[in-house]
Design a protein around this motif. Structure first.
Motif, PDB file in Angstrom:
ATOM      1  N   ALA A  46       9.143  36.946  63.527  1.00 53.23           N
ATOM      2  CA  ALA A  46       8.062  37.522  64.336  1.00 53.23           C
ATOM      3  C   ALA A  46       8.220  39.033  64.431  1.00 53.23           C
ATOM      4  O   ALA A  46       7.248  39.781  64.321  1.00 53.23           O
ATOM      5  CB  ALA A  46       8.057  36.883  65.726  1.00 53.23           C
ATOM      6  N   LEU A  47       9.442  39.485  64.607  1.00 51.08           N
ATOM      7  CA  LEU A  47       9.696  40.928  64.731  1.00 51.08           C
ATOM      8  C   LEU A  47       9.339  41.658  63.443  1.00 51.08           C
ATOM      9  O   LEU A  47       9.001  42.842  63.478  1.00 51.08           O
ATOM     10  CB  LEU A  47      11.175  41.141  65.076  1.00 51.08           C
ATOM     11  CG  LEU A  47      11.635  42.538  65.458  1.00 51.08           C
ATOM     12  CD1 LEU A  47      10.834  43.077  66.634  1.00 51.08           C
ATOM     13  CD2 LEU A  47      13.111  42.530  65.800  1.00 51.08           C
ATOM     14  N   ARG A  48       9.401  40.954  62.334  1.00 57.16           N
ATOM     15  CA  ARG A  48       9.075  41.574  61.041  1.00 57.16           C
ATOM     16  C   ARG A  48       7.648  41.287  60.610  1.00 57.16           C
ATOM     17  O   ARG A  48       7.272  41.568  59.469  1.00 57.16           O
ATOM     18  CB  ARG A  48      10.078  41.088  59.989  1.00 57.16           C
ATOM     19  CG  ARG A  48      11.424  41.766  60.176  1.00 57.16           C
ATOM     20  CD  ARG A  48      12.582  40.978  59.647  1.00 57.16           C
ATOM     21  NE  ARG A  48      13.843  41.678  59.927  1.00 57.16           N
ATOM     22  CZ  ARG A  48      14.471  41.629  61.104  1.00 57.16           C
ATOM     23  NH1 ARG A  48      13.974  40.909  62.101  1.00 57.16           N
ATOM     24  NH2 ARG A  48      15.582  42.312  61.297  1.00 57.16           N
TER      25      ARG A  48
ATOM     26  N   ASP B  59      12.380  34.348  65.786  1.00 55.91           N
ATOM     27  CA  ASP B  59      12.274  35.661  66.432  1.00 55.91           C
ATOM     28  C   ASP B  59      12.379  36.777  65.401  1.00 55.91           C
ATOM     29  O   ASP B  59      11.629  37.766  65.455  1.00 55.91           O
ATOM     30  CB  ASP B  59      13.375  35.825  67.485  1.00 55.91           C
ATOM     31  CG  ASP B  59      13.147  34.944  68.698  1.00 55.91           C
ATOM     32  OD1 ASP B  59      12.070  34.320  68.780  1.00 55.91           O
ATOM     33  OD2 ASP B  59      14.045  34.875  69.557  1.00 55.91           O
TER      34      ASP B  59
ATOM     35  N   PRO C   3       3.440  37.430  66.997  1.00 56.65           N
ATOM     36  CA  PRO C   3       4.340  37.726  68.124  1.00 56.65           C
ATOM     37  C   PRO C   3       4.417  36.588  69.137  1.00 56.65           C
ATOM     38  O   PRO C   3       5.423  36.446  69.833  1.00 56.65           O
ATOM     39  CB  PRO C   3       3.713  38.973  68.744  1.00 56.65           C
ATOM     40  CG  PRO C   3       2.946  39.610  67.641  1.00 56.65           C
ATOM     41  CD  PRO C   3       2.441  38.489  66.777  1.00 56.65           C
TER      42      PRO C   3
END
Lengths: 242, 280
Positions: A15-17, A12, A22
């Protein structure tokens, strides 16, 4: 279970970075259980597998992006490392992270070497040019092995064979008596004395077999291979002569 | 947070514009509340929405916020110290949540969709959501089961955010690089407690037990250090003056040897150009 949750959270964070798509975002709640991992040695097994997974992500990126991503890698891994160190009471789960930071620095991807020596196999892997995904690569040489590697998830693990080409190293692992069609987060890595580290994402599962497809490939046959398969915080190792 | 100062006191408002029912609406965070100003009776509209049809986008966001405002995992996911993180792009997230938010969605699918949508908000809004999460975690810190489940994560988060400031605070005693610093959450009901002692020639060891509320009260407000002074706690807020009453850390020699941290009262003021200064 807890190790899986920690791995999911690292995905997670990646993915956020923007280091994973996503679609890789899990968004799962942390399970209601106390210890993060059931033994100190297991914590190291989990962390080393995670580090290798991050190395694999790094070499999948264009070279100019790797420096930024390397800083994110250290930042993201520091959280669970701090938690593991606090949980263990003694010892220092940060040693592997310092080894990673030194390896990143030795590969020109981080500015802050630590007092810990870099790991040569990691440095060499990090210096690889951007590697293409292995989805379309096919191994051309295959060696039958059938060697036991240990127990994972309650199943005896046997390395059935290894196969390779210039683009990919494939490891096929069988789980004796396995009931689940797909193993939980299994990871594999191979170290050989010629090319060094081969790493990759979890592979496809079929029946009782799991196939891992690792990068980089092999240009020439290696005399031996050290194969490690990790499931959550459990690890199975075997060294094979080819 | 101290009893007389709400956790949101002194935090500037934040807002996001949404396309809602064919118009541009604003959802605003103000004084610890998230508000959909264009929807006068949000509860009634939400009740009607529950009977069928898609809820207005503003109310959908309020519902997601409410469901995740105590999600401790956000402490680890969102920005790390020194990180400039902007989160997901709304266009990336839209197709991922299109089929995961309806009444047929499982709790896990709903949670994933909630977090994707919330992490695609402007960073200032996610910062406010994190503040709410931190306030909720401080309130629950006395709960044994909560600490068993999240103590390691929160301890790691506190250490990551407090140790740099503590390391600089230690430089009042020794040159830079001569202090080993560890920070841990203070047990429930115990006050912040920081000590230092010599550890070999020319080195000291600093052990800090900080109240977990330090994360939301001090760090999340961006006042961990003001003019080189470490802030231990926020004791009050004067919103009109953009000022906070704080405890600053200062060293005192301890009777049994070594040093103990004491609190020194001060007022700090937000500067028009950003940042904080000690009031003169």
């Amino acid at each position: 279970m807890i190790a899986d949750a920690m791995t999911g959270e690292l995905e997670d964070a990646l993915a956020l970075r923007g280091h994973l798509a996503p679609t890789a975002f899990n968004g799962r709640a942390y399970p209601e259980s106390a210890p993060p991992i059931d033994a100190r040695g297991s914590a190291d097994a989990w962390l080393e597998a995670e580090i290798v997974r991050h190395l694999d992500l790094l070499v999948g990126m264009p070279v100019p992006h790797r420096r930024t991503a390397a800083a994110d890698t250290i930042r993201i891994l520091r959280g669970p490392v701090r938690a593991l160190t606090a949980w263990s009471g003694a010892g220092d789960a940060g040693e592997l992270l310092r080894e990673l930071a030194s390896s990143l620095a030795a590969a020109g991807l981080a500015a802050e070497p630590t007092g810990t020596p870099p790991r040569p196999a990691w440095v060499r892997f990090l210096r690889l040019p951007a590697l293409a995904p292995v989805a379309d690569a096919s191994p051309v040489v295959r060696r039958r092995l059938d060697v036991p590697a240990g127990v994972l998830d309650g199943s005896d693990v046997v390395v059935r064979d290894v196969a390779w080409s210039a683009d990919v190293v494939e490891v096929r692992v069988a789980r004796a008596g396995a009931m689940t069609p797909t193993p939980r987060r299994w990871l594999a890595r191979v170290i050989d004395p010629v090319a060094g580290l081969h790493a990759g994402q979890p592979g496809a599962a079929s029946g009782t077999d799991v196939v891992f497809r690792l990068r980089p490939g092999l240009q020439e046959v290696a005399p031996t291979m050290a194969i490690t398969v990790v499931a959550g915080a459990e690890a199975a190792d075997v060294e094979v002569v080819l | 947070m101290s009893a007389r100062t709400p956790w949101w006191a002194g935090m500037p408002d934040a807002a996001v514009e949404l396309r809602c029912q064919g118009e541009r609406h604003t959802v605003r965070w103000h004084a610890g509340q998230i508000l959909a100003a264009a929807h006068g009776d949000a509860d009634a509209e939400a009740a009607l929405g529950a009977l069928g049809g898609d809820p207005p986008a503003c109310l959908d966001l309020l519902a997601r916020w409410g469901r995740q405002a105590a999600s401790v995992e956000l402490v680890s996911l969102w920005r790390r110290p020194g990180e400039d993180l902007t989160g997901f792009a709304p266009a990336q997230v839209r197709p991922l949540v299109a089929n995961a938010s309806g009444p047929g969605a499982s709790p896990a699918e709903q949670r994933r969709a909630d977090l994707l949508v919330l992490l695609a908000l402007p960073a200032a809004m996610v910062d406010r959501l994190l503040l709410a999460v931190l306030a909720a975690t401080s309130e629950r810190w006395a709960d044994d089961a909560f600490r068993a489940r999240h103590g390691l994560r929160l301890g790691a988060a506190l250490a990551a955010r407090a140790e740099p400031a503590l390391g600089r605070f230690a430089c009042d005693l020794v040159p830079p690089g001569h202090a080993t610093v560890t920070a841990s959450p203070a047990p429930p009901g115990e006050r912040t407690h920081i000590t230092a002692r010599t550890a070999g020639s020319e080195r000291i060891r600093v052990d800090a037990f900080l109240g977990l509320e330090w994360l939301g009260e001090v760090w999340a407000r961006g006042v961990s250090e003001v003019e080189g002074r470490m802030v231990l706690a926020v004791r009050g807020a004067d919103v009109a003056r953009h000022a906070l009453e704080v405890d600053l850390a200062t060293w005192r020699e301890a009777p049994g040897g070594g040093w103990a941290c004491a609190a020194e009262h001060a007022t700090i003021e937000r500067q028009p150009e950003g940042g904080w200064r000690l009031a003169r």
